[in-house]
Design a protein around this motif. Sequence first.
Motif, short mmCIF file in Angstrom:
data_model
loop_
_atom_site.label_atom_id
_atom_site.label_comp_id
_atom_site.label_asym_id
_atom_site.label_seq_id
_atom_site.Cartn_x
_atom_site.Cartn_y
_atom_site.Cartn_z
N THR A 43 -41.58 5.17 25.21
CA THR A 43 -40.82 4.51 24.55
C THR A 43 -39.51 5.17 23.66
N HIS A 44 -40.12 6.40 23.46
CA HIS A 44 -39.17 7.36 22.49
C HIS A 44 -38.02 7.54 23.64
N CYS A 45 -38.32 7.85 24.73
CA CYS A 45 -37.56 8.40 25.77
C CYS A 45 -36.30 7.34 26.08
N GLU A 46 -36.96 5.78 26.01
CA GLU A 46 -36.02 4.55 26.34
C GLU A 46 -34.99 4.64 25.10
N LYS A 47 -35.69 4.70 23.89
CA LYS A 47 -34.76 4.54 22.66
C LYS A 47 -33.53 5.76 22.78
N VAL A 48 -33.84 6.69 23.00
CA VAL A 48 -32.70 8.00 23.14
C VAL A 48 -31.98 7.63 24.44
N PHE A 49 -32.33 7.18 25.30
CA PHE A 49 -31.48 6.60 26.47
C PHE A 49 -30.39 5.61 26.19
N GLU A 50 -30.97 4.54 25.44
CA GLU A 50 -30.14 3.65 24.89
C GLU A 50 -29.17 4.04 23.85
N MET A 51 -29.56 4.88 22.99
CA MET A 51 -28.46 5.61 22.11
C MET A 51 -27.52 6.33 22.82
N ILE A 53 -26.35 5.96 25.84
CA ILE A 53 -25.73 5.22 26.83
C ILE A 53 -24.94 4.13 26.26
N ARG A 54 -25.36 3.89 24.96
CA ARG A 54 -24.67 3.08 23.95
C ARG A 54 -24.74 1.60 24.49
N ALA A 55 -25.94 1.28 25.06
CA ALA A 55 -26.15 -0.22 25.35
C ALA A 55 -27.77 -0.41 25.60
N LYS A 56 -28.26 -1.42 25.48
CA LYS A 56 -29.55 -1.77 25.79
C LYS A 56 -29.44 -2.38 27.17
N LYS A 57 -30.54 -2.72 27.69
CA LYS A 57 -30.59 -3.24 29.22
C LYS A 57 -30.03 -4.46 29.26
N TYR A 58 -29.12 -4.52 30.35
CA TYR A 58 -28.36 -5.95 30.66
C TYR A 58 -27.32 -6.15 29.54
N GLU A 59 -27.10 -5.28 28.72
CA GLU A 59 -25.91 -5.40 27.55
C GLU A 59 -24.76 -5.00 27.98
N ASP A 95 -24.70 12.32 31.47
CA ASP A 95 -25.63 13.34 31.33
C ASP A 95 -26.62 12.93 30.22
N ILE A 96 -27.92 12.48 30.61
CA ILE A 96 -28.94 12.30 29.45
C ILE A 96 -29.64 13.45 29.14
N ARG A 97 -29.69 13.51 27.90
CA ARG A 97 -30.62 14.62 27.38
C ARG A 97 -31.59 13.98 26.43
N PHE A 98 -32.87 14.29 26.63
CA PHE A 98 -34.07 13.68 26.09
C PHE A 98 -34.29 14.74 24.92
N THR A 99 -34.76 14.17 23.44
CA THR A 99 -35.05 15.04 22.44
C THR A 99 -36.39 15.78 22.64
N LEU A 100 -37.30 15.13 23.32
CA LEU A 100 -38.73 15.51 23.23
C LEU A 100 -38.85 16.68 24.02
N PHE A 101 -38.01 17.00 24.87
CA PHE A 101 -37.99 18.09 25.98
C PHE A 101 -36.69 18.49 26.43
N ASP A 102 -36.66 19.64 27.06
CA ASP A 102 -35.34 20.29 27.70
C ASP A 102 -35.57 19.34 29.19
N LYS A 103 -34.27 19.70 29.79
CA LYS A 103 -33.96 18.95 31.30
C LYS A 103 -34.98 19.36 32.23
N TRP A 104 -35.67 20.82 32.31
CA TRP A 104 -36.26 21.17 33.23
C TRP A 104 -37.75 21.33 32.60
N GLN A 105 -37.77 21.39 31.43
CA GLN A 105 -39.22 21.65 30.75
C GLN A 105 -40.49 20.86 31.06
N ARG A 106 -41.52 21.64 31.47
CA ARG A 106 -42.86 20.81 32.09
C ARG A 106 -43.97 21.07 31.04
N ILE A 107 -43.76 22.16 30.01
CA ILE A 107 -44.81 22.44 29.31
C ILE A 107 -44.30 22.71 27.74
#
Length: 180
Positions: A43-51, A53-59, A95-107
């Motif tokens: 849910t958090h990553c989806e909100k960050v993605f929408e922020m 990309i500046r649009a919600k799904k189908y918007e 280029d989407i960057r998520f706030t919870l983890f870096d691009k290649w971070q797995r731990i």
Amino acid sequence: MKELTFTGNSITEWQNFKDFYREIFWEELKRKNNQMLKQTIETHCEKVFEMQIRAKKYERNGVRRGERLGKRYRSLETEFGIINNIKLLRAKGCDIRFTLFDKWQRIQPSVIKYMLKVYLMSKSSAKASKIMQELGHSKYSRGFYVSLSKYMEKGLKEWLDRPITKKYKYVFIDGMGVSL
């Protein structure tokens, strides 16, 4: 006189029954906890993605930065164990960057600290890997633990070589000897 039988009401049987259900309870709690954590992360990553990309799904709007390009799945090792198949959205032209983890971070960084402590206390990478697996994490190679210790040694050297700028009235020196 009637003979007493304890086969159906044995204390040992009751203890085994109790231990069995206690184990089931904790495993179910861990599974539900990981499931809720996964949903929260998604849910958090989806909100960050929408922020970003500046649009919600189908918007459709004039400030949209890219288009949705499906999803991908990845795992993340947290303090609560490994969380598999986290759904992350992808975008075309952005280029989407998520706030919870870096691009290649797995731990999570806190898990790396635990891994380093386990490695230093267990004195071998095989033992450290086994302990971390028992705690619900992935199996890591000897090289990974060696690189962790080199990272720690680098930070320790920087800390030991730092200049002491304050004037201290007293200096306490403590020593420790370790035999192998």
